[in-house]
Design a protein around this motif. Structure first.
Motif, short mmCIF file in Angstrom:
data_model
loop_
_atom_site.label_atom_id
_atom_site.label_comp_id
_atom_site.label_asym_id
_atom_site.label_seq_id
_atom_site.Cartn_x
_atom_site.Cartn_y
_atom_site.Cartn_z
N CYS A 1 2.77 -5.61 -3.63
CA CYS A 1 2.23 -5.14 -4.90
C CYS A 1 3.24 -5.40 -6.00
O CYS A 1 4.43 -5.60 -5.73
N ALA A 2 2.75 -5.41 -7.23
CA ALA A 2 3.61 -5.52 -8.41
C ALA A 2 3.43 -4.24 -9.22
O ALA A 2 2.34 -3.69 -9.29
N LEU B 1 3.27 6.08 -5.62
CA LEU B 1 3.11 6.21 -7.06
C LEU B 1 1.98 7.17 -7.42
O LEU B 1 2.02 7.84 -8.45
N GLU B 2 0.95 7.23 -6.57
CA GLU B 2 -0.15 8.17 -6.81
C GLU B 2 0.34 9.61 -6.77
O GLU B 2 -0.19 10.49 -7.45
N PRO C 1 -2.14 -4.48 -6.75
CA PRO C 1 -2.01 -5.09 -5.42
C PRO C 1 -1.97 -6.61 -5.53
O PRO C 1 -2.71 -7.21 -6.30
N LEU C 2 -1.10 -7.23 -4.75
CA LEU C 2 -1.04 -8.68 -4.64
C LEU C 2 -1.45 -9.07 -3.22
O LEU C 2 -1.90 -8.23 -2.44
N GLU D 1 0.82 -1.21 0.00
CA GLU D 1 0.00 0.00 0.00
C GLU D 1 0.85 1.26 0.00
O GLU D 1 0.52 2.25 -0.65
N ALA D 2 1.96 1.26 0.74
CA ALA D 2 2.82 2.44 0.78
C ALA D 2 3.39 2.75 -0.60
O ALA D 2 3.52 3.92 -0.99
#
Length: 514
Positions: free
Chosen positions: A331-332, A312-313, A325-326, A306-307
């Protein structure tokens, strides 16, 4: 669809001999063993009933057969050489007269063997349904990227029927095939009922989200598109036969995709992030739609999860990436190769990062995004074990820097695959879980305690499995040369599907050879 009685009867290892006609299409839902004079209170229909004929008499044969026929069993298997040397003539005559499928079970065939054979067929069918459903959902995901029209067309094709997407007022937005539009007026009453119940009970989960109809024209399912109270639209599908559970899952996936497309502003980014399944097989032309960055790209596997998504946002580079999200909080990120260093710098602030090799052909089945995610996952597992450098709170590791990758790159893919499959075949044939156990054992350098913890089993269980694996392979697992060969076999056969969701590392991390 469950296996047919003809399929079961044809299994050569069972040696079953049909004594009456086996009707086409009769399926076996289960195997039931009973020596009761009347076993029907304990049956549901569709079973292959097995008996030694302990309670079957000449006088009761007609009544016994009639009960089984009325219950709707798939057939009767009669074991000879136990109580009766042959199938009683009265029972055979009644089976032929009343239309009961009767199979002779030879003395060497235990009932448990028949039960296990049917169970394997049922398991294979279930696995096939799941596989087909997963593939269909991936195809729907690809179609959804191009808009609701292609999604509806793909859904109708997957179901072998028709599909309608209607707006909130009931007007047809998309129909596949086009003649399916004529069905919309007949659904007006059901749409109004769904509309009324949803608006009167707006909280999610309190109102029905679908209705199912059956009639002369086939079977129809109507589902609400949209979350909360007032529907944003409706999806209707129709088929000749009732939808099996796997097809219901496909329809549910289509509704989810349509709901994501019709929700609030910002849907495109949420939609892209929600479609983690895209990583399992994207067509090469998707990048042209702006969903993926232009190749070459790399895949980053990030422990920060999440971080990283939040970072990236807020960063301009994030607009050029696809972040997915994985599980396990990871995440990927699919990132243009030229921005890989910049995005890796953002991601490493939140946790270890694994970086794949560059990918040019995004849709390649063996060198595209799926395999890149495998590489990134492997590198992430190794990065977790590497002490962070002084200039960064977390480690970053590229797949190309992992031990052994240069060796694998020297192997001919076809020959390597043949070697791997033949090496591991005895384990897969006996028990596929032996392959996972061997992988964990090698990853733990032959340390049984650590491997058992990684698998979540007792060390004695693992020890038993390894003894069995050694016997089946005919090799000494303590021999470093043997471990090296087995590591190569496992590394070659690891597929993209085994990498997702195994961040613990023992399943896909390259084992360290002692």
């Amino acid at each position: 669809m469950p296996p047919t009685l003809r399929q079961v009867a044809a299994l050569p290892q069972l040696g079953l001999r049909p004594l009456t006609e086996l009707r086409r299409g009769v399926t076996v839902r289960w195997v039931a063993v009973s020596e009761l004079e009347d076993p029907t209170p304990f049956l549901e229909g569709g079973e292959l009933v097995l008996t030694t004929g302990m309670r079957v008499t000449a006088e009761g044969a007609a009544r016994y057969v009639a009960r089984l026929v009325d219950r709707g069993v798939a057939g009767l298997g009669f074991a000879v050489g136990v109580i009766h040397e042959d199938v009683p003539r009265e029972l055979l005559d009644q089976a032929r007269e009343q239309g009961l499928a009767l199979l002779e079970v030879p003395r060497p065939t235990p009932f448990i063997a028949i039960g296990m054979a049917v169970s394997r067929l049922l398991a294979a069918e279930w696995y096939g349904d799941v596989t087909r459903s997963s593939q269909a959902q991936r195809e729907l995901t690809r179609a959804a990227l191009k808009g609701p029209g292609p999604l509806i067309a793909r859904l109708a094709r997957e179901l072998g029927g028709w599909a309608l997407l209607l707006d909130a007022s009931g007007e047809v937005r998309h129909a596949e095939p086009a003649r399916a539009r004529r069905r919309a007026p007949g659904l007006a009453g059901e749409l109004e009922r769904l509309r009324r119940t949803r608006s009167s009970r707006p909280r999610q989960g309190e109102a029905p989200a679908s209705v199912a109809l059956s009639g002369e024209d086939g079977h129809v399912v109507v589902q609400v598109v949209g979350l909360g109270g007032r529907p944003h639209g409706f999806l209707a599908v129709g088929t000749e036969d009732p939808l099996p559970p796997s097809a219901h899952a496909i329809v549910g996936a289509a509704v989810s995709l349509l709901t994501l497309q019709t929700e609030s502003p910002g849907t495109r980014r949420r939609l892209r992030a929600a479609l983690g399944g895209l990583l399992l097989g994207l067509p090469p032309d998707v990048a042209a739609d702006g969903v993926l960055p232009e190749p070459p790209v790399r895949v980053l596997a990030c422990a920060g999860g999440e971080a990283v998504l939040d970072a990236l946002e807020l960063d301009p580079a994030g607009e050029r990436c696809l972040a997915v999200p994985l599980d396990d909080g990871r995440c990927a990120v699919i990132v243009p190769d030229r921005l890989a260093g910049q995005v890796t710098g953002l991601a490493r602030a939140s946790g270890p990062v694994g970086v794949s090799d560059p990918v040019d052909d995004l849709g390649s089945p063996d060198q595209g995004l799926p395999w890149a995610l495998v590489q990134a996952e492997r590198a992430l597992v190794a990065a977790r074990r590497v002490r962070a450098g002084r200039d960064s709170p977390h480690g970053v590791l590229h797949h190309a820097d992992l031990p052994g990758q240069g060796l694998l790159g020297l192997l001919d893919p076809g020959l390597a695959q043949g070697f791997a499959e033949s090496t591991l075949a005895p384990l897969r044939a006996e028990d596929p879980s032996l392959v996972d156990s061997l992988r964990a054992y090698l990853a733990a350098n032959g340390q049984g305690e650590a491997a058992a913890r990684a698998l979540g089993v007792h060390r004695h269980t693992l020890r038993t499995r390894m003894r069995k694996a050694a016997r089946l392979l005919g090799r000494d697992l303590d021999d470093p040369a043997v471990r090296a060969e087995l590591w190569i076999a496992l590394a070659v056969t690891d597929s993209p599907h085994t990498a997702i969701g195994h961040a613990g590392g023992s399943r896909n991390a390259p084992p360290e050879i002692a």
